[in-house]
Design a protein around this motif. Structure first.
Motif, PDB file in Angstrom:
ATOM      1  N   SER A  45     -16.875  -4.678  14.192  1.00 31.62           N
ATOM      2  CA  SER A  45     -17.863  -5.189  15.145  1.00 31.62           C
ATOM      3  C   SER A  45     -17.256  -6.264  16.023  1.00 31.62           C
ATOM      4  O   SER A  45     -17.489  -6.311  17.230  1.00 31.62           O
ATOM      5  CB  SER A  45     -19.064  -5.760  14.405  1.00 31.62           C
ATOM      6  N   ASP A 166     -21.811   0.666  18.177  1.00 32.21           N
ATOM      7  CA  ASP A 166     -21.496   0.071  16.866  1.00 32.21           C
ATOM      8  C   ASP A 166     -22.382   0.696  15.806  1.00 32.21           C
ATOM      9  O   ASP A 166     -23.571   0.410  15.730  1.00 32.21           O
ATOM     10  CB  ASP A 166     -21.708  -1.442  16.943  1.00 32.21           C
ATOM     11  N   GLU A 167     -21.771   1.567  14.983  1.00 33.42           N
ATOM     12  CA  GLU A 167     -22.494   2.307  13.942  1.00 33.42           C
ATOM     13  C   GLU A 167     -23.804   2.914  14.445  1.00 33.42           C
ATOM     14  O   GLU A 167     -24.867   2.630  13.901  1.00 33.42           O
ATOM     15  CB  GLU A 167     -22.753   1.387  12.740  1.00 33.42           C
TER      16      GLU A 167
HETATM   17 MG    MG Z   1     -20.133  -4.282  11.734  1.00 30.39          MG
END
Ligand code: MG
Ligand code: ADP
Length: 736
Positions: A45, A166-167
């Motif tokens: 991240s 992000d994910e």
């Molecule tokens: Mg993360």
């Protein structure tokens, strides 16, 4: 496209330094579909946030399109983000109260697109992610997979070259996750897509490159497919957000969450009502308590007045007045100043109205000004009335006053002392000065002397070995000198059952003299003999009266002046004039030396306290509402952070919020105005409120609106400042 050289990012947290990423070297090209993987806490991240300009870095260099960025300011990164980056988040970061369409549209509104450019574009994108059916559905009603598709659509409309996710599948089931990756892959053509995922199998089929991280470092960088090297970079064309769009969002936000709307509305309504009513009641008490100096004994408190009495307590004579007139500074003398300070009632009893004025009396020759209405008297029974313009709303009721006969009535009502006609009216300089005066000829004034002296005297009777102070004496032509006639009720008060031949002493006492009559009761009257014996009609009214000879009665009260007043031309030299009067053998004292009634100084203190209380109340009200509104708005922080993530500036956020608060407070304001007019026009009956509301004028209404405006502006400033005091990503992490 993007190049990182030895980039490191540290976190400072309560004195502990944690490394987010360490010495990252990377080169990312257009057309790549990059999957970043690694254990939790390995720095994925952090890397994404640095790449997307959401977070700063401490060491190394990052190049965008060949340009080095270490000197970039916050503003430069903002610019970069708007041109290059679209983010997709694990938890979607959508506006739940907006529809699918509105969420996608939002990205374009914030980037200054015009309304006509928006619609087709938004609908096309929604179709691409397969949500056409749901375009008008609120996002809160969608499934996770659908939500993420909305997020992708929103990322896509802003035609940026880089999409960072992000994910994006972290919160989705396997099926939906597969879907999302597939859509992303389609989007990825001619773009640079970077996605973080735990599930490598999911992306292996599509990814062109897989980067594995551990402990902030890249431990593996595996290229799976070659990409086309010469894709042109097409950046997002953005403009400043238009004012029109700010209004659209501001208005949309005002109403889209009902509960929030009503909460804010209630607070604003409360402020408006409380402010208005507090202000009105302040004005009302202020109006009522205007401090006009008063004194129990003196009606005329003119500063140029000196009260004089002879030092030897005898009455004034013509010689005395002549001497006084020789004094340079003396303007005029009021010989019978008891008239000035005695208040009598002027009554008029027409069929429709009962009008009464309580007035002092003066000689018309002392009336130096001009009348405001009517004329100066020409005969003895004509008078000028001086009073407050507001007394009996005299201006509107002139018909009932001017050129009408008024009566001065005796204590018992039916013996009329004098009938006077008001031919001129003079208004007091200060409308709140309600003291009244009448001016008439000196002959007319002289006729009132007995009446005035009687009003100022205490009467006591001594009869049957006891003093009484409740009996009245009435003059009658039918009674002989030295005699008195009383009701036959008196017979029952004595043992002999007959008062005839008994003595009554009548004592008159006032501040100037005392006098008395020694009378013998000649006869008693009954209902039948009343008129014959006294000459009066109303038996019932006079049952307690003592009838005496008219001449003797007048001798009790028709006394010369024992006190006069001198009016000076120049108040600055008044002390010298007092001295000169004393030299003539008089007791002289300025009216200003007599103590004013305490009430007036009390009133002043009360007024001061009222003002302070009102000011404090308004300030408290302001801050209480300020904090309540901020608390209500706290629930909206996520929304505004989202706007920030989508690229809106401090100014944009502030203005959108201002518009929202402004619209809401205006509605509350209008509702209050409607309420006030309902109350004012007695559509719903209230006892006290209509009177109160009368004190609110245009000026006050404008002022209250300005205060509401001020609250809106201050609050939106404060809230926006809080949202922008940290980096975008930190604010976001705090709120989510
Ligand atoms: Mg993360
Ligand atoms: P990942 O996304 O791979 O799970 P992160 O990039 O979130 O990892 O975190 C990398 C490291 O930086 C971790 O050790 C984490 O504890 C630390 N870290 C991340 N964000 C912060 C922060 N805001 N403050 C302090 N430490 C942080």
């Amino acid at each position: 496209m993007l190049k990182l050289k030895n980039v490191s990012k540290f976190y400072y947290n309560k004195g502990i330094i944690a490394s987010g990423i360490t010495k990252i070297n990377l080169e990312l090209k257009m057309g790549e579909f990059i999957a970043i993987t690694g254990e939790s806490g390995s720095g994925k991240s952090t890397l994404l946030n640095v790449i997307s300009g959401l977070d700063s870095y401490e060491e190394g260099e990052m190049y965008i399109n060949g340009k080095e960025t270490s000197h970039y300011t916050e503003k430069d990164f903002e610019d970069y983000r708007r041109k290059y980056i679209a983010n997709i988040f694990q938890n979607f970061n959508l506006v739940n109260s907006y529809t699918v369409y509105q969420n996608v549209e939002l990205a374009l509104l914030l980037n200054g697109y015009k309304k006509r450019q928006i619609k087709k574009k938004v609908l096309d994108i929604i179709k691409q992610v397969g949500l056409s059916k749901f375009k008008n559905t609120k996002v809160s009603k969608l499934s996770g997979g659908q939500k993420q598709r909305v997020a992708i659509a929103r990322a896509m409309v802003k035609e940026t070259p880089i999409i960072v996710a992000d994910e994006p599948t972290g919160n989705l089931d396997t099926e939906s996750a597969k879907d999302i990756i597939k859509i992303l892959k389609e989007v990825a053509k001619n773009k640079l897509v970077i996605i973080v995922t735990h599930n490598i199998e999911q992306v292996e089929e599509y990814a062109t490159r897989i980067i594995t991280m551990n402990d902030g470092r890249i431990i593996e960088d595996r290229k799976l497919k070659e990409v086309n090297n010469d894709i042109a970079i097409k950046v997002n064309k953005y403009n400043k957000m238009t004012l029109f769009n700010k209004f659209r969002l501001g208005l949309r936000n005002t109403f889209n969450i009902k509960s929030k709307f009503f909460l804010l509305f209630s607070v604003f309504l409360f402020i408006t009502l409380a402010l208005s009513l507090e202000y009105a009641s302040f004005k009302m008490t202020e109006e009522e308590s205007v401090v006009i100096p008063t004194n129990r004994f003196f009606n005329d408190l003119s500063e140029n007045r000196i009260i004089i009495k002879k030092a030897d307590k005898t009455a004034f004579g013509a010689k005395d007045y002549n001497n006084i007139k020789k004094i340079e500074n003396v303007d005029y003398i009021v010989e019978n100043d008891i008239f000035l300070d005695t208040k009598i009632n002027l009554n008029r009893n027409s069929i429709s109205e009962y009008v009464t004025f309580s007035v002092g009396m003066n000689d018309i020759s002392n009336f130096k000004e001009k009348v405001d209405v009517g004329r100066i008297p020409e005969s003895d029974n004509e008078i000028v009335l001086q009073t407050s313009r507001k007394n009996y709303y005299i201006e509107e009721n002139l018909d009932e006053v001017l050129n009408k006969n008024f009566l001065i009535e005796g204590i018992s009502g039916d013996n009329i002392i004098e009938q006077l006609k008001i031919v001129g009216i003079k208004y007091n300089d200060n409308d709140k000065d309600y003291t009244g005066k009448i001016y008439m000829s000196s002959e007319q004034l002289e006729k009132l002397r007995v009446y005035v002296n009687k009003m100022n005297s205490k009467l006591r009777t001594f009869f049957n070995n006891q003093y009484d102070s409740y009996r009245t004496i009435v003059p009658s032509d039918k009674v002989e000198k030295g005699q008195a006639i009383v009701s036959d009720d008196w017979n029952y008060q004595v043992e002999e059952r007959s008062v005839s031949g008994m003595n009554i002493i009548i004592e008159v006492q006032n501040i100037y003299y005392t006098d008395e009559l020694d009378l013998e009761i000649e006869d008693t009257f009954s209902k039948n003999s009343f008129n014959r014996l006294t000459g009066y009609e109303s038996f019932d009214k006079y049952r307690q009266a003592i009838f005496v000879n008219k001449e003797e009665y007048e001798s009790l009260f028709n006394k010369p002046s024992y006190q006069s007043s001198v009016y000076v031309k120049n108040t600055e030299n008044i002390d010298e004039t007092v001295q000169e009067l004393e030299n003539l053998g008089m007791d002289a004292k300025k009216i200003t030396d007599y103590k004013k009634d305490d009430i007036s100084s009390n009133q002043q203190i009360v007024k001061l306290i009222k003002t302070i209380v009102t000011v404090i109340l308004v300030i408290v009200l302001f801050f209480v509402s300020y904090f309540i509104i901020r608390i209500i708005l706290k629930s909206r922080n996520i929304y505004y952070t989202t706007l920030r993530m989508l690229g809106s500036t401090y100014r944009d956020v502030k203005q959108i919020l201002t518009i929202e608060l402004f619209v809401n407070s205006s509605i509350a304001y209008i509702v209050s105005l409607i309420l006030f007019s309902i109350i004012k026009n007695n559509i719903i009956k209230f006892t006290y409120l209509p009177m109160l509301i009368k004190y609110l004028g245009i000026k006050e209404y404008v002022l209250i609106y300005i205060i509401l405006l001020l609250i809106s502006i201050l609050i939106s400033r404060k809230v926006s400042k809080n949202l922008f005091k940290d980096t975008a990503i930190n604010t976001y992490n705090e709120e989510v």
